[in-house]
Structure formats: structure tokens, C-alpha cells
Design a protein around this motif. Sequence first.
Motif, mmCIF file in Angstrom:
data_model
loop_
_atom_site.group_PDB
_atom_site.id
_atom_site.type_symbol
_atom_site.label_atom_id
_atom_site.label_comp_id
_atom_site.label_asym_id
_atom_site.label_seq_id
_atom_site.Cartn_x
_atom_site.Cartn_y
_atom_site.Cartn_z
ATOM 1 N N ILE A 150 0.464 4.723 12.562
ATOM 2 C CA ILE A 150 0.902 4.957 11.179
ATOM 3 C C ILE A 150 2.049 4.012 10.831
ATOM 4 O O ILE A 150 2.055 3.368 9.777
ATOM 5 N N LYS A 151 3.014 3.921 11.725
ATOM 6 C CA LYS A 151 4.179 3.056 11.499
ATOM 7 C C LYS A 151 3.752 1.591 11.384
ATOM 8 O O LYS A 151 4.249 0.854 10.515
ATOM 9 N N GLN A 152 2.809 1.171 12.239
ATOM 10 C CA GLN A 152 2.322 -0.212 12.195
ATOM 11 C C GLN A 152 1.690 -0.523 10.839
ATOM 12 O O GLN A 152 1.943 -1.559 10.251
ATOM 13 N N ARG A 153 0.891 0.409 10.335
ATOM 14 C CA ARG A 153 0.253 0.213 9.030
ATOM 15 C C ARG A 153 1.303 0.157 7.925
ATOM 16 O O ARG A 153 1.191 -0.641 6.996
ATOM 17 N N GLU A 154 2.332 1.008 8.021
ATOM 18 C CA GLU A 154 3.392 0.987 7.016
ATOM 19 C C GLU A 154 4.141 -0.345 7.028
ATOM 20 O O GLU A 154 4.447 -0.907 5.975
ATOM 21 N N VAL A 155 4.411 -0.863 8.224
ATOM 22 C CA VAL A 155 5.122 -2.138 8.341
ATOM 23 C C VAL A 155 4.244 -3.278 7.833
ATOM 24 O O VAL A 155 4.707 -4.150 7.087
ATOM 25 N N ASP A 156 2.963 -3.252 8.211
ATOM 26 C CA ASP A 156 2.042 -4.312 7.779
ATOM 27 C C ASP A 156 1.887 -4.337 6.268
ATOM 28 O O ASP A 156 1.877 -5.398 5.651
ATOM 29 N N ASP A 157 1.734 -3.151 5.663
ATOM 30 C CA ASP A 157 1.509 -3.064 4.222
ATOM 31 C C ASP A 157 2.799 -2.958 3.413
ATOM 32 O O ASP A 157 2.757 -2.994 2.184
ATOM 33 N N ARG A 158 3.912 -2.760 4.104
ATOM 34 C CA ARG A 158 5.237 -2.611 3.470
ATOM 35 C C ARG A 158 5.285 -1.467 2.456
ATOM 36 O O ARG A 158 5.869 -1.610 1.375
ATOM 37 N N ILE A 159 4.629 -0.359 2.811
ATOM 38 C CA ILE A 159 4.632 0.831 1.951
ATOM 39 C C ILE A 159 4.724 2.078 2.820
ATOM 40 O O ILE A 159 4.438 2.034 4.008
ATOM 41 N N ALA A 160 5.142 3.177 2.206
ATOM 42 C CA ALA A 160 5.072 4.471 2.875
ATOM 43 C C ALA A 160 3.682 5.034 2.595
ATOM 44 O O ALA A 160 3.231 5.051 1.449
ATOM 45 N N LEU A 161 2.986 5.448 3.651
ATOM 46 C CA LEU A 161 1.607 5.906 3.495
ATOM 47 C C LEU A 161 1.543 7.316 2.930
ATOM 48 O O LEU A 161 2.347 8.171 3.286
ATOM 49 N N ASP A 162 0.545 7.553 2.069
ATOM 50 C CA ASP A 162 0.289 8.920 1.608
ATOM 51 C C ASP A 162 -0.750 9.542 2.547
ATOM 52 O O ASP A 162 -1.221 8.896 3.486
ATOM 53 N N ASP A 163 -1.106 10.803 2.303
ATOM 54 C CA ASP A 163 -2.025 11.499 3.203
ATOM 55 C C ASP A 163 -3.379 10.793 3.314
ATOM 56 O O ASP A 163 -3.964 10.730 4.397
ATOM 57 N N GLY A 164 -3.876 10.257 2.215
ATOM 58 C CA GLY A 164 -5.161 9.559 2.242
ATOM 59 C C GLY A 164 -5.133 8.349 3.155
ATOM 60 O O GLY A 164 -6.071 8.095 3.918
ATOM 61 N N GLN A 165 -4.046 7.607 3.101
ATOM 62 C CA GLN A 165 -3.913 6.419 3.938
ATOM 63 C C GLN A 165 -3.700 6.802 5.408
ATOM 64 O O GLN A 165 -4.192 6.119 6.306
ATOM 65 N N VAL A 166 -2.980 7.898 5.655
ATOM 66 C CA VAL A 166 -2.799 8.391 7.029
ATOM 67 C C VAL A 166 -4.157 8.822 7.582
ATOM 68 O O VAL A 166 -4.483 8.543 8.742
ATOM 69 N N LEU A 167 -4.965 9.481 6.757
ATOM 70 C CA LEU A 167 -6.308 9.875 7.195
ATOM 71 C C LEU A 167 -7.146 8.648 7.553
ATOM 72 O O LEU A 167 -7.923 8.686 8.513
#
Length: 151
Positions: free
Chosen positions: A36-53
Motif C-alpha cells: 500500500i505504501k509503495q503504491r502511495e509513494v509511486d502515485d504520490r497520493i493517499a489511497l482510498d478503499d477502492g485503490q487499497v482493494l
Amino acid sequence: MADSPLKLRVSEDMKSALRAGEKQRLGIIRLILAAIKQREVDDRIALDDGQVLAVLEKMLKQRRESVSQYEAAGRQDLADQEHFEIGVVQGYMPAPLGEAEIDALIAAAIAETGAQTGKDMGKVISALRLKVQGRADMGKLSAKVKTKLGG
């Protein structure tokens, strides 16, 4: 932006697994949080539930592929570890949809998009993606849509 409720739940579960000394469960929960953290860093956003799923779905797919590889190679010990990890990750996924629910959603999406042939499949899948995210296998869903559209 605040963290998603699902991400907060994973963090809380990590703390409880740490307190309970559940090393195997703690390991996979840490992997989930790292993904989850890697995706947030890559996309430079805080993930919502849909993105975490979406991150969790990707992890499930990777583990299912690993299980088949390990079983083909005769490594049941590694396959068992992957099965355990699949169980932990699935604990964060919403309840899966039943066949009747999936068929109803497909029929509604076809009607909503006005799809008539296999060429319209992309429109139908796009309409379904958010409704079934984390609750149905997209590969099987695509096959069902294709048969309903006569493709």
C-alpha cells in the motif's frame, strides 16, 4: 487526506498481531502495508478503499500464481505458506458476489451501456469494474460478459 478505513484496519491488525506474537500473520500484514505504501509513494497520493482493494487484488493474484508454480514444482511447504497468506489477504476483501448477483449486475450493465455485440464489451466491463471490485474475479466476469454479448 485521511487514511482509508481499510488501511487503518490493516494497521490495527498489525499492532494486534505484534502483541499476540503471531509472526506468520504479522509478516503478511507488513507485506500488505508495504505494498500500500509503495503504491502511495509511486502515485504520490493517499489511497482510498477502492485503490487499497486493487492492491490487495494484485497480491491475491500473485499468490494464486505462486501456489500453482510451487505445487507444480512439488514444493508443498511453500504452497502452504502462500495459502496462509491468501487467507490473511482475503480477510480484508469484501464478501464475494454470488452467481445470481453477478448475472444481475452484468444484465444491468449491458442495459445501461446499450451494448449489443462483443465490440461493446469494454464499455460493459468499465461499467462493472467499480461495482464488483474485490468481490468478483474479473477474468471470469469478462468471460461471462463475452458469452452474454455473443462474442
